[in-house]
Write a protein that holds these residues in place. Structure first.
Motif, PDB file in Angstrom:
ATOM      1  N   UNK A  75     111.874  79.619 -31.784  1.00  0.00           N
ATOM      2  CA  UNK A  75     111.762  80.767 -30.892  1.00  0.00           C
ATOM      3  C   UNK A  75     113.285  81.554 -31.278  1.00  0.00           C
ATOM      4  N   UNK A  76     113.157  82.925 -31.444  1.00  0.00           N
ATOM      5  CA  UNK A  76     114.287  83.620 -31.632  1.00  0.00           C
ATOM      6  C   UNK A  76     114.881  84.047 -30.387  1.00  0.00           C
ATOM      7  N   UNK A  77     116.050  83.591 -29.940  1.00  0.00           N
ATOM      8  CA  UNK A  77     116.770  83.910 -28.702  1.00  0.00           C
ATOM      9  C   UNK A  77     118.072  84.787 -29.000  1.00  0.00           C
ATOM     10  N   UNK A  78     117.864  86.001 -28.126  1.00  0.00           N
ATOM     11  CA  UNK A  78     118.912  86.782 -28.526  1.00  0.00           C
ATOM     12  C   UNK A  78     120.293  86.368 -27.539  1.00  0.00           C
ATOM     13  N   UNK A  79     121.495  86.229 -28.182  1.00  0.00           N
ATOM     14  CA  UNK A  79     122.681  85.826 -27.651  1.00  0.00           C
ATOM     15  C   UNK A  79     123.216  86.749 -26.889  1.00  0.00           C
ATOM     16  N   UNK A  80     123.756  86.280 -25.660  1.00  0.00           N
ATOM     17  CA  UNK A  80     124.544  87.305 -24.694  1.00  0.00           C
ATOM     18  C   UNK A  80     123.435  88.047 -23.916  1.00  0.00           C
ATOM     19  N   UNK A  81     122.286  87.740 -23.442  1.00  0.00           N
ATOM     20  CA  UNK A  81     121.488  88.487 -22.612  1.00  0.00           C
ATOM     21  C   UNK A  81     122.147  88.952 -21.473  1.00  0.00           C
ATOM     22  N   UNK A  82     121.992  90.153 -21.074  1.00  0.00           N
ATOM     23  CA  UNK A  82     122.746  90.492 -19.770  1.00  0.00           C
ATOM     24  C   UNK A  82     121.646  90.258 -18.628  1.00  0.00           C
ATOM     25  N   UNK A  83     121.882  89.425 -17.652  1.00  0.00           N
ATOM     26  CA  UNK A  83     121.101  89.140 -16.601  1.00  0.00           C
ATOM     27  C   UNK A  83     121.462  90.024 -15.139  1.00  0.00           C
ATOM     28  N   UNK A  84     120.653  90.831 -14.896  1.00  0.00           N
ATOM     29  CA  UNK A  84     121.260  91.593 -13.735  1.00  0.00           C
ATOM     30  C   UNK A  84     121.177  90.618 -12.492  1.00  0.00           C
ATOM     31  N   UNK A  85     122.290  90.938 -11.539  1.00  0.00           N
ATOM     32  CA  UNK A  85     122.505  90.141 -10.347  1.00  0.00           C
ATOM     33  C   UNK A  85     122.575  90.839  -9.389  1.00  0.00           C
ATOM     34  N   UNK A  86     121.783  90.525  -8.429  1.00  0.00           N
ATOM     35  CA  UNK A  86     121.637  91.423  -6.983  1.00  0.00           C
ATOM     36  C   UNK A  86     122.348  90.979  -6.036  1.00  0.00           C
ATOM     37  N   UNK A  88     122.861  89.714  -2.521  1.00  0.00           N
ATOM     38  CA  UNK A  88     122.011  89.046  -1.661  1.00  0.00           C
ATOM     39  C   UNK A  88     121.701  89.738  -0.445  1.00  0.00           C
ATOM     40  N   UNK A  89     122.915  90.678   0.280  1.00  0.00           N
ATOM     41  CA  UNK A  89     122.613  90.878   1.473  1.00  0.00           C
ATOM     42  C   UNK A  89     121.727  92.401   1.476  1.00  0.00           C
ATOM     43  N   UNK A  90     122.053  93.230   0.581  1.00  0.00           N
ATOM     44  CA  UNK A  90     121.204  94.586   0.280  1.00  0.00           C
ATOM     45  C   UNK A  90     120.269  94.498  -0.527  1.00  0.00           C
ATOM     46  N   UNK A  91     120.113  93.424  -1.575  1.00  0.00           N
ATOM     47  CA  UNK A  91     119.026  93.985  -2.812  1.00  0.00           C
ATOM     48  C   UNK A  91     119.666  94.510  -3.960  1.00  0.00           C
ATOM     49  N   UNK A  92     120.553  95.439  -3.624  1.00  0.00           N
ATOM     50  CA  UNK A  92     121.131  96.472  -4.542  1.00  0.00           C
ATOM     51  C   UNK A  92     121.703  95.649  -5.926  1.00  0.00           C
ATOM     52  N   UNK A  93     121.084  96.022  -6.968  1.00  0.00           N
ATOM     53  CA  UNK A  93     121.701  95.537  -8.386  1.00  0.00           C
ATOM     54  C   UNK A  93     123.114  95.945  -8.486  1.00  0.00           C
ATOM     55  N   UNK A  94     123.885  96.940  -7.705  1.00  0.00           N
ATOM     56  CA  UNK A  94     125.253  97.422  -8.072  1.00  0.00           C
ATOM     57  C   UNK A  94     126.241  96.932  -7.254  1.00  0.00           C
ATOM     58  N   UNK A  95     125.850  95.995  -6.099  1.00  0.00           N
ATOM     59  CA  UNK A  95     126.965  95.571  -5.319  1.00  0.00           C
ATOM     60  C   UNK A  95     127.154  96.351  -4.096  1.00  0.00           C
ATOM     61  N   UNK A  96     127.933  95.631  -3.144  1.00  0.00           N
ATOM     62  CA  UNK A  96     128.067  96.417  -1.744  1.00  0.00           C
ATOM     63  C   UNK A  96     129.049  97.633  -1.606  1.00  0.00           C
ATOM     64  N   UNK A  97     129.863  97.713  -2.784  1.00  0.00           N
ATOM     65  CA  UNK A  97     130.655  98.999  -2.682  1.00  0.00           C
ATOM     66  C   UNK A  97     130.073 100.234  -3.351  1.00  0.00           C
ATOM     67  N   UNK A  98     129.001 100.060  -3.927  1.00  0.00           N
ATOM     68  CA  UNK A  98     128.314 101.454  -4.515  1.00  0.00           C
ATOM     69  C   UNK A  98     127.068 101.708  -3.810  1.00  0.00           C
ATOM     70  N   UNK A  99     127.093 103.102  -3.791  1.00  0.00           N
ATOM     71  CA  UNK A  99     125.897 103.873  -3.266  1.00  0.00           C
ATOM     72  C   UNK A  99     124.744 104.048  -4.219  1.00  0.00           C
ATOM     73  N   UNK A 100     123.608 103.418  -3.903  1.00  0.00           N
ATOM     74  CA  UNK A 100     122.623 103.667  -4.770  1.00  0.00           C
ATOM     75  C   UNK A 100     121.803 104.795  -4.770  1.00  0.00           C
TER      76      UNK A 100
END
Length: 100
Positions: A75-86, A88-100
């Motif tokens: 299987x061809x695996x792409x190195x350095x795949x970016x996994x979005x981290x949400x 846990x408090x807001x569920x936002x992928x941007x973090x607590x300081x960012x207004x979505x």
């Protein structure tokens, strides 16, 4: 001789694969040529063994030569795949300081 360690899961290059298949075909057909020559010199049940080798080996050689992948495909695996981290408090992928 040490084999080189692979750093990727990519299959072998087409040139390397073709070279490997050509060597396998050449070896099988050389054995067949020996079988055909031995047909003139052997007697008894060895004649049957050598005759079967002379008849069956071309089929086996073609099957080996047409085996393009030559083994288990990786299987061809792409190195350095970016996994979005949400967050846990807001569920936002941007973090607590960012207004979505």
């Amino acid at each position: 001789m040490k084999t080189q360690q692979s750093i990727t899961t990519l299959p072998a290059s087409p040139a390397d694969d073709r070279r490997k298949r050509m060597i396998q075909y050449t070896v099988a057909m050389t054995i067949r040529l020996v079988c055909v020559i031995l047909l003139f010199f052997v007697q008894g049940w060895w004649l049957l063994v050598v005759g079967i080798g002379a008849v069956v080996l071309p089929y086996i050689a073609v099957i080996l030569a047409n085996n393009v992948h030559g083994g288990t495909p990786g299987d061809v695996e792409r190195p350095g795949v970016i996994v979005p981290v949400r967050d846990p408090r807001t569920g936002s992928p941007y973090g607590p300081d960012h207004d979505a």
